[in-house]
Enzyme design. Structure first.
Site, PDB file in Angstrom:
ATOM      1  N   ASP A   1      16.763 -36.921 -16.153  1.00  0.00           N
ATOM      2  CA  ASP A   1      17.125 -37.820 -17.243  1.00  0.00           C
ATOM      3  C   ASP A   1      18.338 -37.233 -17.962  1.00  0.00           C
ATOM      4  O   ASP A   1      18.282 -36.090 -18.427  1.00  0.00           O
ATOM      5  CB  ASP A   1      15.966 -37.980 -18.231  1.00  0.00           C
ATOM      6  CG  ASP A   1      16.237 -39.049 -19.264  1.00  0.00           C
ATOM      7  OD1 ASP A   1      17.137 -38.837 -20.112  1.00  0.00           O
ATOM      8  OD2 ASP A   1      15.575 -40.101 -19.242  1.00  0.00           O
TER       9      ASP A   1
ATOM     10  N   ARG B   1      12.867 -56.563  -6.971  1.00  0.00           N
ATOM     11  CA  ARG B   1      14.002 -56.819  -6.083  1.00  0.00           C
ATOM     12  C   ARG B   1      15.102 -55.781  -6.299  1.00  0.00           C
ATOM     13  O   ARG B   1      15.825 -55.445  -5.366  1.00  0.00           O
ATOM     14  CB  ARG B   1      14.490 -58.251  -6.222  1.00  0.00           C
ATOM     15  CG  ARG B   1      15.078 -58.683  -7.566  1.00  0.00           C
ATOM     16  CD  ARG B   1      16.537 -58.300  -7.715  1.00  0.00           C
ATOM     17  NE  ARG B   1      17.241 -59.115  -8.675  1.00  0.00           N
ATOM     18  CZ  ARG B   1      18.360 -58.739  -9.250  1.00  0.00           C
ATOM     19  NH1 ARG B   1      18.878 -57.516  -9.015  1.00  0.00           N
ATOM     20  NH2 ARG B   1      18.987 -59.543 -10.100  1.00  0.00           N
TER      21      ARG B   1
ATOM     22  N   GLY C   1      22.809 -48.779 -11.553  1.00  0.00           N
ATOM     23  CA  GLY C   1      22.936 -49.008 -12.991  1.00  0.00           C
ATOM     24  C   GLY C   1      24.133 -49.827 -13.419  1.00  0.00           C
ATOM     25  O   GLY C   1      24.065 -50.555 -14.410  1.00  0.00           O
ATOM     26  N   ALA C   2      25.258 -49.689 -12.717  1.00  0.00           N
ATOM     27  CA  ALA C   2      26.483 -50.391 -13.137  1.00  0.00           C
ATOM     28  C   ALA C   2      26.399 -51.863 -12.771  1.00  0.00           C
ATOM     29  O   ALA C   2      26.464 -52.231 -11.602  1.00  0.00           O
ATOM     30  CB  ALA C   2      27.702 -49.738 -12.483  1.00  0.00           C
ATOM     31  N   ASP C   3      26.246 -52.693 -13.791  1.00  0.00           N
ATOM     32  CA  ASP C   3      26.154 -54.141 -13.574  1.00  0.00           C
ATOM     33  C   ASP C   3      26.957 -54.897 -14.623  1.00  0.00           C
ATOM     34  O   ASP C   3      26.776 -56.090 -14.836  1.00  0.00           O
ATOM     35  CB  ASP C   3      24.695 -54.603 -13.608  1.00  0.00           C
ATOM     36  CG  ASP C   3      24.011 -54.269 -14.931  1.00  0.00           C
ATOM     37  OD1 ASP C   3      24.647 -53.623 -15.800  1.00  0.00           O
ATOM     38  OD2 ASP C   3      22.846 -54.649 -15.106  1.00  0.00           O
TER      39      ASP C   3
ATOM     40  N   LYS D   1      30.754 -49.824 -17.020  1.00  0.00           N
ATOM     41  CA  LYS D   1      29.676 -48.890 -16.713  1.00  0.00           C
ATOM     42  C   LYS D   1      30.080 -47.986 -15.544  1.00  0.00           C
ATOM     43  O   LYS D   1      30.772 -48.408 -14.614  1.00  0.00           O
ATOM     44  CB  LYS D   1      28.389 -49.631 -16.375  1.00  0.00           C
ATOM     45  CG  LYS D   1      27.684 -50.236 -17.582  1.00  0.00           C
ATOM     46  CD  LYS D   1      26.318 -50.794 -17.187  1.00  0.00           C
ATOM     47  CE  LYS D   1      25.556 -51.330 -18.375  1.00  0.00           C
ATOM     48  NZ  LYS D   1      24.214 -51.829 -17.983  1.00  0.00           N
TER      49      LYS D   1
ATOM     50  N   LYS E   1      18.718 -67.508 -12.606  1.00  0.00           N
ATOM     51  CA  LYS E   1      17.980 -66.602 -13.489  1.00  0.00           C
ATOM     52  C   LYS E   1      18.757 -66.508 -14.786  1.00  0.00           C
ATOM     53  O   LYS E   1      19.943 -66.179 -14.785  1.00  0.00           O
ATOM     54  CB  LYS E   1      17.801 -65.216 -12.881  1.00  0.00           C
ATOM     55  CG  LYS E   1      17.032 -64.268 -13.824  1.00  0.00           C
ATOM     56  CD  LYS E   1      16.637 -62.956 -13.163  1.00  0.00           C
ATOM     57  CE  LYS E   1      17.800 -62.007 -13.053  1.00  0.00           C
ATOM     58  NZ  LYS E   1      17.370 -60.669 -12.590  1.00  0.00           N
TER      59      LYS E   1
END
Length: 351
Positions: free
Chosen positions: A163, A113, A249-251, A255, A70
């Site tokens: 949020d 996914r 979220g942490a990628d 982060k 990807k």
């Protein structure tokens, strides 16, 4: 010369159901646990720092005989050219012949996914009687997270949405989410079937926006974080016994969504150990010495295959750090290619 299938966003969204994607992602984790997969080193390049970059995640599913990649590009000034800033493309190949099988738009597959991954963490690590889900973040991925978690779990009765930047985003999502779930996810299944009835019942629950994150955390059994945050949004002292976290979220290095000290009192699981300690939520706790790589209990696939234990007691705090791996994209793409072949959808191109 041979034929290759090309699938755009609209075709993929039309035929891909969340329940099937959850099953596919579980299969990926199972194959990884059985050492029937291989992840290749990630490639990252900045064309212009802070303005344009690309990354390539790739791998081989030996148990399925496919490999591929990807490629995701981010060009921050694309809006000036009426183009999306984020563009993703998946390529799938036959690992016995090297033949390309398909080229697919990556956007919807990535959302599906990723939602499935967070949900699988909750399915296998949260308390079975969990009733309260807290969604941190209201971006594009949050809808997929909520849909997948409700499908994967049996007893969720309330979803709270927070949020960290703008409460109005949480309010809008809480008001629209039920209609979105019905139109975008439930609609994939035939009315009157058992699967339709089951998912419809799971979606027919209470949704509310919350402004007090401390109180929301204290009320929650399952917490999913999906933000680009670089500082903790949830502090250790707010977390009750028995809470499960799926950190999505942490990628990327730096982060962080939850207090690193939570790791010191939690049972920690990941999708891929090396990725987690380098770019996941686990990165900062390891760098600060709160835990070591060896303190990670297992990869989630080992829990699914019962090679490792998940939750031991109702009081355990569990963390699932999912950074996302190319294998998820590839097997989901294989599912889409198979369905499109059955239905005669997509475009075939001679190479």
């Amino acid at each position: 010369m041979f034929k290759i299938k090309v699938l755009n966003h609209d075709v993929i969204e039309e035929i891909l159901g969340m329940k099937e994607v959850i099953e596919v992602v579980e299969k990926v984790y199972t194959l990884k646990s059985e050492e029937k997969t291989e992840l290749f080193p990630m490639v990252f390049h900045e064309f212009e720092r802070g303005i344009a970059d690309m990354d390539i995640k790739s791998g081989h599913l030996k148990g399925i005989d496919i490999f591929g990649l990807k490629l995701v590009t981010w060009f921050g000034e694309n809006h000036k050219k009426n183009l999306p800033p984020l563009i993703g493309t998946i390529m799938v190949f036959d690992s016995k012949t090297g033949k390309p099988l398909g080229i697919l738009n990556a956007e919807y597959i990535t959302g599906m996914r990723t939602g499935a991954a967070g949900a699988i963490g909750a399915k296998y690590l949260a308390r079975k009687d969990s009733e309260n889900l807290l969604m941190i973040g209201t971006g594009h991925i949050s809808t997929f997270q909520i849909a997948a978690t409700l499908i994967a779990m049996d007893n969720i009765k309330t979803v709270r949405i927070y949020d960290p930047i703008n409460h109005d985003n949480a309010r809008k999502l809480s008001e629209s989410i039920k209609e979105t779930l019905m139109n975008k996810f439930l609609s994939k299944y035939e009315v009157g079937t058992e699967i339709y009835k089951e998912i419809n019942e799971k979606f027919d629950i209470y949704f509310e926006a919350v402004n007090d994150i401390k109180e929301a955390v204290s009320l929650s059994d399952v917490i999913i974080t999906a933000t680009p945050s670089r500082k903790p949004l949830i502090m250790k002292k707010w977390v009750k016994k028995g809470t499960h976290f799926s950190c999505v979220g942490a990628d990327m290095e730096g982060k962080q969504e939850i207090d690193e000290n939570i790791f010191g009192v939690a049972r920690v699981y990941v999708d891929d150990i090396n990725q987690a300690v380098n770019v996941g939520e686990t990165e900062i706790p390891v760098k600060k010495g709160i835990i070591t790589k060896e303190n990670i209990i297992a990869e989630i696939g080992d829990v699914i295959t019962e090679r490792a234990k998940g939750r031991i007691s109702d009081d355990d705090i569990t963390i699932y750090d999912t950074t996302g791996i190319a294998l998820q994209d590839l097997l989901t793409s294989k599912l889409v290619l198979d369905i499109s072949e059955e239905k005669g959808l997509g475009v075939e191109v001679n190479l």
